[in-house]
Scaffold this motif. Sequence first.
Motif, mmCIF file in Angstrom:
data_model
loop_
_atom_site.group_PDB
_atom_site.id
_atom_site.type_symbol
_atom_site.label_atom_id
_atom_site.label_comp_id
_atom_site.label_asym_id
_atom_site.label_seq_id
_atom_site.Cartn_x
_atom_site.Cartn_y
_atom_site.Cartn_z
ATOM 1 N N PHE A 88 0.802 -1.225 0.000
ATOM 2 C CA PHE A 88 0.000 0.000 0.000
ATOM 3 C C PHE A 88 0.834 1.273 0.000
ATOM 4 O O PHE A 88 0.293 2.367 0.127
ATOM 5 N N TRP A 89 2.154 1.163 -0.144
ATOM 6 C CA TRP A 89 3.019 2.333 -0.001
ATOM 7 C C TRP A 89 2.674 3.449 -0.987
ATOM 8 O O TRP A 89 2.763 4.630 -0.652
ATOM 9 N N ASP A 90 2.273 3.134 -2.190
ATOM 10 C CA ASP A 90 2.024 4.166 -3.206
ATOM 11 C C ASP A 90 0.638 4.798 -3.128
ATOM 12 O O ASP A 90 0.346 5.727 -3.865
ATOM 13 N N ILE A 91 -0.214 4.313 -2.249
ATOM 14 C CA ILE A 91 -1.570 4.854 -2.128
ATOM 15 C C ILE A 91 -1.545 6.035 -1.163
ATOM 16 O O ILE A 91 -1.149 5.909 -0.009
ATOM 17 N N ILE A 92 -1.986 7.191 -1.660
ATOM 18 C CA ILE A 92 -2.042 8.398 -0.841
ATOM 19 C C ILE A 92 -3.477 8.559 -0.341
ATOM 20 O O ILE A 92 -4.424 8.400 -1.091
ATOM 21 N N LYS A 93 -3.624 8.867 0.926
ATOM 22 C CA LYS A 93 -4.958 9.096 1.478
ATOM 23 C C LYS A 93 -4.974 10.407 2.244
ATOM 24 O O LYS A 93 -3.940 10.925 2.658
ATOM 25 N N VAL A 94 -6.151 10.940 2.438
ATOM 26 C CA VAL A 94 -6.296 12.185 3.168
ATOM 27 C C VAL A 94 -6.073 11.910 4.645
ATOM 28 O O VAL A 94 -6.659 10.993 5.210
ATOM 29 N N GLY A 95 -5.202 12.675 5.247
ATOM 30 C CA GLY A 95 -5.000 12.540 6.681
ATOM 31 C C GLY A 95 -6.143 13.206 7.428
ATOM 32 O O GLY A 95 -6.722 14.179 6.965
ATOM 33 N N ARG A 96 -6.479 12.679 8.579
ATOM 34 C CA ARG A 96 -7.553 13.261 9.395
ATOM 35 C C ARG A 96 -7.049 13.428 10.816
ATOM 36 O O ARG A 96 -6.385 12.565 11.354
ATOM 37 N N THR A 97 -7.390 14.540 11.407
ATOM 38 C CA THR A 97 -7.096 14.755 12.816
ATOM 39 C C THR A 97 -8.255 15.521 13.428
ATOM 40 O O THR A 97 -8.633 16.586 12.950
ATOM 41 N N HIS A 98 -8.868 14.946 14.416
ATOM 42 C CA HIS A 98 -10.021 15.557 15.087
ATOM 43 C C HIS A 98 -11.088 15.977 14.083
ATOM 44 O O HIS A 98 -11.607 17.084 14.123
ATOM 45 N N LEU A 99 -11.355 15.091 13.120
ATOM 46 C CA LEU A 99 -12.380 15.277 12.084
ATOM 47 C C LEU A 99 -12.093 16.448 11.152
ATOM 48 O O LEU A 99 -12.974 16.941 10.479
ATOM 49 N N MET A 100 -10.853 16.910 11.103
ATOM 50 C CA MET A 100 -10.470 17.980 10.191
ATOM 51 C C MET A 100 -9.377 17.444 9.270
ATOM 52 O O MET A 100 -8.616 16.571 9.648
ATOM 53 N N ASP A 101 -9.335 17.985 8.056
ATOM 54 C CA ASP A 101 -8.314 17.550 7.111
ATOM 55 C C ASP A 101 -6.922 17.874 7.646
ATOM 56 O O ASP A 101 -6.709 18.870 8.323
ATOM 57 N N ALA A 102 -5.988 16.996 7.344
ATOM 58 C CA ALA A 102 -4.610 17.179 7.781
ATOM 59 C C ALA A 102 -3.694 16.815 6.612
ATOM 60 O O ALA A 102 -4.155 16.603 5.495
ATOM 61 N N THR A 103 -2.421 16.721 6.874
ATOM 62 C CA THR A 103 -1.448 16.384 5.845
ATOM 63 C C THR A 103 -1.752 15.006 5.262
ATOM 64 O O THR A 103 -1.968 14.056 6.018
ATOM 65 N N PRO A 104 -1.765 14.886 3.954
ATOM 66 C CA PRO A 104 -1.976 13.558 3.355
ATOM 67 C C PRO A 104 -0.873 12.585 3.780
ATOM 68 O O PRO A 104 0.273 12.972 3.976
ATOM 69 N N VAL A 105 -1.238 11.344 3.948
ATOM 70 C CA VAL A 105 -0.283 10.303 4.336
ATOM 71 C C VAL A 105 -0.418 9.123 3.392
ATOM 72 O O VAL A 105 -1.436 8.959 2.719
ATOM 73 N N ARG A 106 0.598 8.318 3.346
ATOM 74 C CA ARG A 106 0.540 7.090 2.557
ATOM 75 C C ARG A 106 -0.150 6.011 3.383
ATOM 76 O O ARG A 106 0.066 5.901 4.586
ATOM 77 N N LEU A 107 -0.965 5.235 2.722
ATOM 78 C CA LEU A 107 -1.627 4.136 3.409
ATOM 79 C C LEU A 107 -0.576 3.164 3.947
ATOM 80 O O LEU A 107 -0.744 2.590 5.020
ATOM 81 N N GLY A 108 0.522 3.022 3.215
ATOM 82 C CA GLY A 108 1.609 2.165 3.676
ATOM 83 C C GLY A 108 2.221 2.659 4.977
ATOM 84 O O GLY A 108 2.667 1.864 5.799
ATOM 85 N N GLN A 109 2.238 3.995 5.179
ATOM 86 C CA GLN A 109 2.756 4.541 6.437
ATOM 87 C C GLN A 109 1.886 4.104 7.609
ATOM 88 O O GLN A 109 2.391 3.780 8.681
ATOM 89 N N GLU A 110 0.580 4.112 7.410
ATOM 90 C CA GLU A 110 -0.315 3.682 8.484
ATOM 91 C C GLU A 110 -0.089 2.214 8.814
ATOM 92 O O GLU A 110 -0.010 1.834 9.980
ATOM 93 N N PHE A 111 0.019 1.383 7.786
ATOM 94 C CA PHE A 111 0.231 -0.039 8.029
ATOM 95 C C PHE A 111 1.602 -0.298 8.635
ATOM 96 O O PHE A 111 1.778 -1.233 9.408
ATOM 97 N N SER A 112 2.574 0.551 8.322
ATOM 98 C CA SER A 112 3.883 0.429 8.943
ATOM 99 C C SER A 112 3.778 0.700 10.449
ATOM 100 O O SER A 112 4.444 0.044 11.252
ATOM 101 N N GLY A 113 2.931 1.638 10.832
ATOM 102 C CA GLY A 113 2.695 1.895 12.255
ATOM 103 C C GLY A 113 2.054 0.703 12.941
ATOM 104 O O GLY A 113 2.425 0.341 14.060
ATOM 105 N N TYR A 114 1.079 0.074 12.271
ATOM 106 C CA TYR A 114 0.451 -1.121 12.835
ATOM 107 C C TYR A 114 1.485 -2.240 12.982
ATOM 108 O O TYR A 114 1.470 -2.989 13.962
#
Length: 82
Positions: free
Chosen positions: A36-62
């Motif tokens: 999923f590294w190449d998939i870009i998604k909208v970042g969310r923080t407290h229901l507000m838009d934030a810096t876009p992140v890679r889906l692969g970054q999220e899975f790397s955190g998991y």
Amino acid sequence: MIPSAIHISAAEQLKNCLIPALEKLHAALEAKAKEFWDIIKVGRTHLMDATPVRLGQEFSGYEQQALTPRNGRRKRSRLYAS
């Protein structure tokens, strides 16, 4: 006698069931992070838009969270050494 049996049983279940399952989960999450590294998604923080992140970054955190119990086990390895 019974408390000792419970501790021994828990240690065996950790070693034979939980730890292998966590290692399998870690491997699966690592593969997904790469996939999923190449998939870009909208970042969310407290229901507000934030810096876009890679889906692969999220899975790397998991993936790193799945490593935490394994790293703790290394510190306690002498206690449950086989």
